[in-house]
Motif scaffolding. Structure first.
Motif, PDB file in Angstrom:
ATOM      1  N   GLY A 159      -4.095   6.686  -3.782  1.00 21.73           N
ATOM      2  CA  GLY A 159      -2.889   5.897  -3.595  1.00 21.73           C
ATOM      3  C   GLY A 159      -2.941   4.605  -4.385  1.00 21.73           C
ATOM      4  O   GLY A 159      -3.873   4.364  -5.176  1.00 21.73           O
ATOM      5  N   GLN A 160      -1.945   3.752  -4.177  1.00 23.10           N
ATOM      6  CA  GLN A 160      -1.832   2.525  -4.959  1.00 23.10           C
ATOM      7  C   GLN A 160      -1.673   1.317  -4.050  1.00 23.10           C
ATOM      8  O   GLN A 160      -0.964   1.353  -3.054  1.00 23.10           O
ATOM      9  CB  GLN A 160      -0.618   2.603  -5.896  1.00 23.10           C
ATOM     10  CG  GLN A 160      -0.406   1.349  -6.749  1.00 23.10           C
ATOM     11  CD  GLN A 160       0.739   1.516  -7.726  1.00 23.10           C
ATOM     12  OE1 GLN A 160       0.715   2.390  -8.580  1.00 23.10           O
ATOM     13  NE2 GLN A 160       1.753   0.682  -7.578  1.00 23.10           N
ATOM     14  N   ILE A 161      -2.356   0.240  -4.426  1.00 19.04           N
ATOM     15  CA  ILE A 161      -2.251  -1.032  -3.708  1.00 19.04           C
ATOM     16  C   ILE A 161      -1.705  -2.071  -4.678  1.00 19.04           C
ATOM     17  O   ILE A 161      -2.188  -2.202  -5.804  1.00 19.04           O
ATOM     18  CB  ILE A 161      -3.615  -1.477  -3.159  1.00 19.04           C
ATOM     19  CG1 ILE A 161      -4.147  -0.454  -2.151  1.00 19.04           C
ATOM     20  CG2 ILE A 161      -3.508  -2.854  -2.510  1.00 19.04           C
ATOM     21  CD1 ILE A 161      -5.531  -0.785  -1.630  1.00 19.04           C
ATOM     22  N   THR A 168       2.039   4.601   3.796  1.00 17.55           N
ATOM     23  CA  THR A 168       2.673   3.530   3.036  1.00 17.55           C
ATOM     24  C   THR A 168       2.886   2.341   3.970  1.00 17.55           C
ATOM     25  O   THR A 168       3.426   2.501   5.065  1.00 17.55           O
ATOM     26  CB  THR A 168       4.010   3.982   2.443  1.00 17.55           C
ATOM     27  OG1 THR A 168       3.764   5.015   1.472  1.00 17.55           O
ATOM     28  CG2 THR A 168       4.735   2.832   1.769  1.00 17.55           C
ATOM     29  N   TYR A 215     -10.586   5.782  -2.221  1.00 16.36           N
ATOM     30  CA  TYR A 215      -9.289   6.106  -1.607  1.00 16.36           C
ATOM     31  C   TYR A 215      -8.316   6.595  -2.675  1.00 16.36           C
ATOM     32  O   TYR A 215      -8.487   6.349  -3.869  1.00 16.36           O
ATOM     33  CB  TYR A 215      -8.718   4.884  -0.892  1.00 16.36           C
ATOM     34  CG  TYR A 215      -8.417   3.703  -1.811  1.00 16.36           C
ATOM     35  CD1 TYR A 215      -7.172   3.571  -2.424  1.00 16.36           C
ATOM     36  CD2 TYR A 215      -9.380   2.730  -2.065  1.00 16.36           C
ATOM     37  CE1 TYR A 215      -6.896   2.513  -3.265  1.00 16.36           C
ATOM     38  CE2 TYR A 215      -9.122   1.664  -2.912  1.00 16.36           C
ATOM     39  CZ  TYR A 215      -7.875   1.558  -3.505  1.00 16.36           C
ATOM     40  OH  TYR A 215      -7.601   0.505  -4.336  1.00 16.36           O
ATOM     41  N   MET A 228       0.863  -1.173   0.000  1.00 18.04           N
ATOM     42  CA  MET A 228       0.000   0.000   0.000  1.00 18.04           C
ATOM     43  C   MET A 228       0.903   1.227   0.000  1.00 18.04           C
ATOM     44  O   MET A 228       1.751   1.392   0.890  1.00 18.04           O
ATOM     45  CB  MET A 228      -0.904  -0.012   1.239  1.00 18.04           C
ATOM     46  CG  MET A 228      -1.751  -1.282   1.367  1.00 18.04           C
ATOM     47  SD  MET A 228      -2.837  -1.311   2.848  1.00 18.04           S
ATOM     48  CE  MET A 228      -4.136  -0.191   2.283  1.00 18.04           C
ATOM     49  N   ILE A 269      -9.824  -0.469   3.659  1.00 13.40           N
ATOM     50  CA  ILE A 269      -9.441  -0.131   2.284  1.00 13.40           C
ATOM     51  C   ILE A 269      -8.844  -1.360   1.621  1.00 13.40           C
ATOM     52  O   ILE A 269      -9.188  -1.710   0.476  1.00 13.40           O
ATOM     53  CB  ILE A 269      -8.437   1.041   2.266  1.00 13.40           C
ATOM     54  CG1 ILE A 269      -9.123   2.331   2.715  1.00 13.40           C
ATOM     55  CG2 ILE A 269      -7.819   1.210   0.871  1.00 13.40           C
ATOM     56  CD1 ILE A 269      -8.165   3.491   2.934  1.00 13.40           C
ATOM     57  N   LYS A 322      -7.520   8.469   2.718  1.00 11.31           N
ATOM     58  CA  LYS A 322      -8.977   8.291   2.728  1.00 11.31           C
ATOM     59  C   LYS A 322      -9.589   9.369   3.612  1.00 11.31           C
ATOM     60  O   LYS A 322      -9.201   9.531   4.769  1.00 11.31           O
ATOM     61  CB  LYS A 322      -9.363   6.904   3.258  1.00 11.31           C
ATOM     62  CG  LYS A 322     -10.878   6.710   3.471  1.00 11.31           C
ATOM     63  CD  LYS A 322     -11.609   6.652   2.147  1.00 11.31           C
ATOM     64  CE  LYS A 322     -13.106   6.324   2.362  1.00 11.31           C
ATOM     65  NZ  LYS A 322     -13.879   7.517   2.722  1.00 11.31           N
ATOM     66  N   LEU A 333      -7.620   1.846   7.310  1.00  8.59           N
ATOM     67  CA  LEU A 333      -6.580   1.371   6.393  1.00  8.59           C
ATOM     68  C   LEU A 333      -6.834  -0.068   5.982  1.00  8.59           C
ATOM     69  O   LEU A 333      -6.724  -0.426   4.795  1.00  8.59           O
ATOM     70  CB  LEU A 333      -5.207   1.515   7.047  1.00  8.59           C
ATOM     71  CG  LEU A 333      -4.006   1.148   6.167  1.00  8.59           C
ATOM     72  CD1 LEU A 333      -3.864   2.141   5.017  1.00  8.59           C
ATOM     73  CD2 LEU A 333      -2.719   1.107   6.992  1.00  8.59           C
ATOM     74  N   ILE A 357      -1.452   5.930   0.681  1.00  2.63           N
ATOM     75  CA  ILE A 357      -2.903   5.757   0.789  1.00  2.63           C
ATOM     76  C   ILE A 357      -3.511   6.908   1.599  1.00  2.63           C
ATOM     77  O   ILE A 357      -3.038   7.240   2.693  1.00  2.63           O
ATOM     78  CB  ILE A 357      -3.256   4.419   1.459  1.00  2.63           C
ATOM     79  CG1 ILE A 357      -2.706   3.246   0.626  1.00  2.63           C
ATOM     80  CG2 ILE A 357      -4.763   4.294   1.645  1.00  2.63           C
ATOM     81  CD1 ILE A 357      -3.298   3.125  -0.754  1.00  2.63           C
TER      82      ILE A 357
END
Length: 496
Positions: A53-55, A18, A51, A1, A43, A6, A40, A4
């Motif tokens: 960011g990148q997962i 992160t 949200y 993650m 998500i 939210k 978190l 991120i």
């Protein structure tokens, strides 16, 4: 993650966080209530699709916009409030949504039982999968929930406060299961407020505060003091301390209290300004005893005396009117009205006193609520906020505020700090001490040994529905209470 973020209306729950978890490790996530831990992880579990960011899962960038998509990518989450259907069998719960069929119309019962046994074996649970979930223990239900999630073959398992309702022995068995899953290569994310558990089970720990990641470190290279300072932004010098206070006259006495199958011939008393601890292992009968004192559950025989006057407990409303209050162990199921506001919950038991000549005094209700919000540091500090939108710790403080509002003479607290962060625990402890100092008789039902040892003036130990020992003062130690709870060294230590 990675990075991120939210936001909810009026607040940023997670900001630029992160977080990384690796196969074959237990990675703990800790922080105060409202720090962003659950958000978190929700998500990650696909509960939110808005949200930033990148997962990435196994090095591949993914968009987790629903729980179903998250499950497809191997994310399994076990929430603090279990999602099991009590009337259904263990097998039906474990394989819900994946029941094996026969000819497309009927459930293949043989295959259902066989697959359920296989899934239960993964968590080390040997139990008949045909038994209804409502008939098993909390520990067994926790393992059934984990088995249900593992049945979808996740690569990442998120456990949210998995020990909050378990005894010490049940925690030991759960940790054995977690260790086996880690050895099998599962990445386990472990959310908890109990720091000793973190050092016992986790390889790494990430600390969140105010929605931000403060640090990630190896548990072997940090200390409790360092984690606490990162969590709260300051050192908590003394979490537990014993009081030096002389109690007053007898406030409550029960004699021969019996509810067949739960507790038998219980004799106890508590004095004004005294904190009486009730300790015992899971299933010992502590909660059942408290509920019968309050008139919630029936009593087969026994006598209750309130300030020397005989009272027959017939209902909770009656006992509240007598001057008793009971903080339940399950705030969401029987303690709070989650869809109502903080104010509506806090004054729920004082409405008769707020009404005069048929009119409800709304301004007085707001004053009472705001005073308790400030006293207990409930966040956000607005009496109009819906309780369901509060963090678990702030819900617990709202529940405590509800019973402080009635100004009880006797306050029965059942697991008052379950699932709360270290700062909230300190505040609740101080509030309990203040209530006792002001003359309230407090009955503290708790499975938290340090909590009982630090707060209780006397402690009665219940085992298999019987009071089998009582200790007081410096004799209240974790070792002594555990020995008594396990049936060793049984003897009465305190005079009545």
């Amino acid at each position: 993650m990675t990075n991120i973020t939210k936001a909810f209306p009026g607040t940023i729950a997670v900001q630029d966080v992160t977080f990384r978890a690796y196969a074959g490790e237990v990675h703990a996530v800790i922080g105060e209530n409202g720090a962003g831990k659950s958000t978190l992880m929700k998500i990650l579990a696909g509960a939110f699709d808005d949200y930033e960011g990148q997962i990435s899962i196994n090095g591949r960038a993914v968009q987790l916009h629903s729980p179903a998509v998250a499950r497809e990518y191997g994310i399994g989450m076990v929430y603090q409030e279990l999602s099991l259907a009590g009337p259904l069998s263990i097998a039906e719960n474990v394989l819900v949504g994946r029941l094996p069929g026969r000819k497309g119309l009927f459930v293949d019962r043989s295959a259902l039982i066989e697959r359920a046994r296989s899934n239960l074996a993964r968590v080390g649970l040997e139990i008949d999968p045909r038994i209804a979930v409502e008939e098993i223990s909390q520990h067994e239900a926790q393992l059934v929930e984990i088995a249900k999630v593992l049945g979808r073959n996740p690569c990442i398992l998120v456990l949210d406060e998995p020990t909050s309702a378990l005894s010490k022995e049940e925690i030991d068995r759960l940790f054995d299961t977690i260790s086996r899953l880690r050895k099998n290569g599962l990445a386990i994310i472990y959310i908890s407020h109990h720091l000793p558990e973190i050092f016992r089970i986790a390889d790494r720990v990430t600390v969140l505060r105010d929605g931000r990641r403060i640090d990630t470190c190896q548990t072997s290279q940090t200390t409790t003091e360092q984690l606490v300072k990162m969590m709260v932004g300051k050192a908590v010098e003394e979490l537990f301390r014993q009081r030096d206070h002389e109690p007053g006259g007898e406030a409550l006495r029960i004699e021969g209290f019996t509810r067949f199958g739960f507790f038998h011939d219980i004799d106890l008393h508590v004095r004004s300004g005294e904190i009486l601890g009730l300790y015992g292992l899971s299933g010992a009968g502590r909660t059942e005893l408290a509920r019968s004192i309050m008139g919630i559950d029936p009593l087969d025989r026994g006598s209750l005396y309130f300030e020397g006057r005989a009272v027959v407990p017939r209902s909770m409303r009656q006992m509240v009117d007598e001057g008793l209050a009971y903080l339940t162990e399950d705030r969401k199921l029987s303690g709070l009205a989650l869809r109502l506001s903080v104010r509506d919950n806090v004054v729920a038991s004082t409405i008769p006193s707020l009404c005069r000549n048929g009119w409800y005094n709304g301004s007085a209700a707001r004053r009472i609520t705001q005073s308790l919000i400030e006293r207990l540091h409930i966040y956000p500090p607005k009496d109009s906020v819906t309780v369901a939108n509060l963090s678990g710790g702030n819900q617990q403080k709202t529940l405590l505020a509800k019973w402080l509002a009635v100004k009880p003479k006797i306050l029965i607290l059942d697991e008052p700090t379950r699932g709360v962060d270290i700062n909230a625990k300190v505040l609740i402890h101080r509030t309990i001490e203040q209530m006792a100092q002001q003359g309230t008789a407090v009955v503290l039902v708790s499975s938290d040994l340090p909590e009982v040892c630090s707060l209780a003036d006397r402690c009665a130990v219940i085992r298999m529905g019987h009071v089998i020992g009582e200790v007081s003062g410096s004799e209240i130690t974790e070792e002594r209470l555990l020995m008594l709870a396990n049936g060793e060294g049984i003897e009465k230590e305190a005079g009545e």
